[in-house]
Scaffold this motif. Structure first.
Motif, PDB file in Angstrom:
ATOM      1  N   LYS A  84      -6.589  -3.152   0.765  1.00 38.16           N
ATOM      2  CA  LYS A  84      -6.149  -1.756   0.887  1.00 38.16           C
ATOM      3  C   LYS A  84      -5.385  -1.504   2.181  1.00 38.16           C
ATOM      4  N   GLN A  85      -5.341  -2.500   3.067  1.00 33.96           N
ATOM      5  CA  GLN A  85      -4.637  -2.367   4.338  1.00 33.96           C
ATOM      6  C   GLN A  85      -3.181  -2.788   4.184  1.00 33.96           C
ATOM      7  N   SER A  86      -2.286  -2.063   4.813  1.00 33.86           N
ATOM      8  CA  SER A  86      -0.889  -2.473   4.827  1.00 33.86           C
ATOM      9  C   SER A  86      -0.309  -2.240   6.214  1.00 33.86           C
ATOM     10  N   SER A 134      -1.758   1.018   7.902  1.00 40.05           N
ATOM     11  CA  SER A 134      -2.351   2.098   7.114  1.00 40.05           C
ATOM     12  C   SER A 134      -3.270   1.551   6.039  1.00 40.05           C
ATOM     13  N   ALA A 135      -4.097   2.438   5.508  1.00 44.46           N
ATOM     14  CA  ALA A 135      -4.985   2.121   4.389  1.00 44.46           C
ATOM     15  C   ALA A 135      -5.003   3.331   3.469  1.00 44.46           C
ATOM     16  N   ASP A 136      -4.760   3.106   2.195  1.00 42.71           N
ATOM     17  CA  ASP A 136      -4.734   4.186   1.204  1.00 42.71           C
ATOM     18  C   ASP A 136      -3.803   5.319   1.615  1.00 42.71           C
TER      19      ASP A 136
END
Length: 148
Positions: A84-86, A134-136
């Motif tokens: 879920k991390q980018s 970021s996440a979600d």
């Protein structure tokens, strides 16, 4: 209705200037507290209050002052995702005609981020890079600009 934002405390500056090859590092605040937005001129009979913090959701660059809204598209960038991390990196190179300024911005509050902080890029900068995690869809790590 436009809120007045106290910019003096809103940006954390790690180094300033671009003279003689110095880098300008600017980190967007992770969130803005309600006291960061001050009422300016709400419609007659109304009061403006920010009831809770707003979180950082975007960052980018402008050509010319914020009032002109000349948002720049990055020259390039990279994106990576793990679960879920980018993470994202965007890069801008400037070949700006004399007399135009360059600005960076941090956007708050979600889709379209209508609340933005702006900071002028040092005059001698020829490129800027933005990095974020970021996440979600929510920025978890600070957005950092490096301009040189």
């Amino acid at each position: 209705m436009k809120p007045v934002i106290r910019l003096a405390t809103a940006f954390s500056i790690l180094a300033t200037g671009c003279a003689f090859g110095a880098e300008q590092h600017v980190v967007c605040p992770a969130r803005l507290e309600p006291d960061a937005v001050q009422p300016n001129r709400p419609p007659s009979g109304w009061q403006l209050h920010m009831l809770r913090p707003v979180y950082l959701t975007e960052g980018g660059m402008l050509h010319g002052p914020p009032a002109e809204s000349a948002f720049l598209v990055p020259d390039g960038g990279t994106s990576r995702k793990v679960g879920k991390q980018s993470g994202e990196t965007q890069h801008w190179s400037f070949d700006v005609p004399h007399g135009y300024t360059k600005w960076m911005y941090c956007g708050y509050g979600g889709g379209g981020a209508t609340l933005k902080l702006f900071r002028q890029v040092a005059e001698g900068a020829t490129e800027c890079t933005l990095s974020s995690q970021s996440a979600d869809g929510v920025i978890k790590e600070v957005v950092e600009f490096v301009c040189k």
